[in-house]
Design an enzyme around this catalytic site. Structure first.
Site, PDB file in Angstrom:
ATOM      1  N   ASP A 277       0.832  -1.213   0.000  1.00  0.00           N
ATOM      2  CA  ASP A 277       0.000   0.000   0.000  1.00  0.00           C
ATOM      3  C   ASP A 277       0.867   1.263   0.000  1.00  0.00           C
ATOM      4  OD1 ASP A 277      -2.419   1.350   0.048  1.00  0.00           O
ATOM      5  OD2 ASP A 277      -3.224   0.221   1.741  1.00  0.00           O
TER       6      ASP A 277
ATOM      7  N   GLY B 247      -3.463   4.318  -8.442  1.00  0.00           N
ATOM      8  CA  GLY B 247      -3.373   4.987  -9.735  1.00  0.00           C
ATOM      9  C   GLY B 247      -2.917   6.431  -9.628  1.00  0.00           C
ATOM     10  N   ASP B 248      -2.433   6.844  -8.458  1.00  0.00           N
ATOM     11  CA  ASP B 248      -2.100   8.254  -8.240  1.00  0.00           C
ATOM     12  C   ASP B 248      -0.812   8.715  -8.913  1.00  0.00           C
ATOM     13  OD1 ASP B 248      -4.335   8.515  -6.731  1.00  0.00           O
ATOM     14  OD2 ASP B 248      -3.330   8.856  -4.811  1.00  0.00           O
ATOM     15  N   ASN B 249       0.097   7.778  -9.159  1.00  0.00           N
ATOM     16  CA  ASN B 249       1.432   8.161  -9.656  1.00  0.00           C
ATOM     17  C   ASN B 249       1.710   7.583 -11.033  1.00  0.00           C
ATOM     18  OD1 ASN B 249       2.707   9.380  -6.989  1.00  0.00           O
ATOM     19  ND2 ASN B 249       1.597   7.520  -6.427  1.00  0.00           N
TER      20      ASN B 249
ATOM     21  N   ASP C  50     -10.392   3.194  -3.214  1.00  0.00           N
ATOM     22  CA  ASP C  50     -11.063   1.970  -2.770  1.00  0.00           C
ATOM     23  C   ASP C  50     -12.488   1.820  -3.295  1.00  0.00           C
ATOM     24  OD1 ASP C  50      -8.757   1.649  -1.414  1.00  0.00           O
ATOM     25  OD2 ASP C  50      -9.627   1.704   0.595  1.00  0.00           O
TER      26      ASP C  50
HETATM   27  C1  GLA Z   1      -6.037   1.287   1.550  1.00  0.00           C
HETATM   28  C2  GLA Z   1      -6.198   0.253   0.448  1.00  0.00           C
HETATM   29  C3  GLA Z   1      -7.302  -0.716   0.830  1.00  0.00           C
HETATM   30  C4  GLA Z   1      -6.958  -1.394   2.137  1.00  0.00           C
HETATM   31  C5  GLA Z   1      -6.723  -0.348   3.222  1.00  0.00           C
HETATM   32  C6  GLA Z   1      -6.173  -0.941   4.498  1.00  0.00           C
HETATM   33  O1  GLA Z   1      -7.179   2.088   1.664  1.00  0.00           O
HETATM   34  O2  GLA Z   1      -6.477   0.881  -0.780  1.00  0.00           O
HETATM   35  O3  GLA Z   1      -7.496  -1.680  -0.184  1.00  0.00           O
HETATM   36  O4  GLA Z   1      -5.812  -2.179   1.959  1.00  0.00           O
HETATM   37  O5  GLA Z   1      -5.790   0.649   2.787  1.00  0.00           O
HETATM   38  O6  GLA Z   1      -5.955   0.000   5.488  1.00  0.00           O
END
Ligand code: GLA
Length: 401
Positions: free
Chosen positions: A160, A195-197, A215
């Site tokens: 992440d 997809g931010d970078n 998300d």
């Molecule tokens: C981000 C991700 C999610 C999930 C959460 C967990 O928002 O994009 O898919 O993994 O973190 O905190």
């Protein structure tokens, strides 16, 4: 300067400059090849959409049991992935430690259990100092963490992008890719920087899949801040089809099928379109308590076969007429997968003609409805179907030779 001279100069410059531009994203010290372990989109389960931080080893075992016994494993699902909040601290030597209350037997024992079911095991971490849930991230510990994961038997890492400050995403993901490749174990790298970078410019050499948006939430069309509905995410995928292919997939985020916020018709559309997009099929519901209806959506082998088609070509939306859309995906051997998608509040008779599918008008084809399983033989010129409100009719079209 005369125009033709300017053009000639530009052409020459382009030839000289192009290779430099093309290689700018290629290396950053990543010289071990990416393992070829995602030649079709990865399939599995992830804890986040259903459980968020409320996850523990009992739930993960129950999901692994269900995946193995419910027919999901037979349908192709294999990765059982724990998302955020499994981590608690680091020991004095820096080794990452699982939350001892939620994972008292430890991660290795859990990975062994998942493997004993003939499945694969995945974990989550973050390129920043902390994960999005505030647990210890991997910044500065990338190589140590990758070695720990390998020693535990991890097969898949979702990585992440929270708490990363003003750092360079390509460089950070390259570091973890290198660490994983040097860990001695083949580990899928799932890039999650939303997809931010501009991951389409660099991620294909680094990870096996990359998120294209923020998300998903369990909703047909209602967005809420950072979390986005099925329709919002779908619309963001339309232009991304050239980027995806074997071992490097666009990831429109995990499935919400079975989580309760959409109707069965909407979930069938969600599943159909994710398969058209060649998306990683990562279930996000509680497999241990799912209904037969949810199970039947997630294990539709004809739809999964489209997702897993070895040509690996993501579908294009070839028709957009207000609420009515036609998505087309070319398949190995010349078949086409087609989705007639109706976003409107009423049922609609929809068609796709052979010209749109780049097939001669007189060509006969068999058309199989992948949800009803009905087969129409020797269809010519166009295919028509009644599409329910908020629904998708998904067919496989096999030209006769
Ligand atoms: C981000 C991700 C999610 C999930 C959460 C967990 O928002 O994009 O898919 O993994 O973190 O905190």
């Amino acid at each position: 300067m005369k125009p033709f001279k300017l053009l000639a100069l530009l052409a020459v410059t382009a030839v000289i400059v192009a290779p430099v531009v093309a290689t700018a994203h290629e290396n950053l010290g990543l010289d071990t090849p990416k393992p070829k372990i995602a030649m079709t989109p990865p399939m599995g389960w992830n804890s986040w959409n259903k459980f968020q931080c409320n996850i523990d080893e009992g739930k993960v075992r129950a999901v692994a049991d269900a995946m193995a016994s419910s027919g999901m494993k037979d349908a192709g699902y294999q990765y059982v992935v724990i998302d955020d909040c499994w981590q608690k601290t680091r020991s004095a030597d820096g080794t990452i430690q699982a939350d001892p209350e939620r994972f008292p037997a430890g991660i290795k024992a859990l990975a062994d259990y998942v493997h004993s079911k003939g499945l694969k095991f995945g974990l989550y971490s973050d390129a920043g100092a902390k994960t999005c849930g505030g647990r210890p991230g991997s910044r500065g510990y990338e190589f140590q963490d990758a070695r720990t994961y390998a020693s535990w038997g991890v097969d898949y890492l979702k990585y992440d992008w929270c708490y990363t400050g003003p750092s360079n995403a390509e460089a950070n993901y390259t570091t973890m890719a290198k660490a994983l490749r040097e860990s001695g174990r083949d580990i899928v790298l799932s890039i999650c920087e939303w997809g931010d970078n501009k991951p389409r410019e660099w991620a294909a050499n680094i990870g096996h899949q990359w998120r294209t948006t923020g998300d998903i939430r369990d909703s047909w069309g209602k967005d809420e801040g950072w979390s986005h509905s099925f329709l919002w995410i779908l619309d963001k995928q339309v232009d991304l089809w050239p980027d995806s292919g074997p071992n490097h997939w666009n990831d429109p985020d995990m499935l919400e099928v079975g989580n309760g916020g959409m109707t069965a018709t909407e979930y069938r559309a969600h599943f159909s379109l994710w398969a058209m997009l060649a998306a990683p099929l990562i279930a996000g519901n509680d497999l241990s308590t799912m209904t037969t209806e949810t199970h039947d959506i997630l294990t539709n082998k004809d739809v999964i076969a489209i997702d897993q088609d070895v040509l690996g070509q993501q579908a294009r939306r070839l028709v957009k007429d207000g609420d009515f859309e036609v998505w087309v995906r070319p398949l190995k051997g010349g078949d086409r997968a087609v989705v007639l998608f109706n976003r409107s509040e009423a049922a609609k008779s929809m068609s796709v003609d052979w010209e749109t599918l780049q097939m001669p008008d007189g060509l006969k084809a068999d058309v199989k409805d992948l949800w009803s399983k009905a087969v129409a033989k020797n269809v010519k010129g166009k295919f028509t179907a009644d599409v329910p409100s908020h629904g998708a009719v998904m067919v496989r079209i096999t030209p006769k030779v």
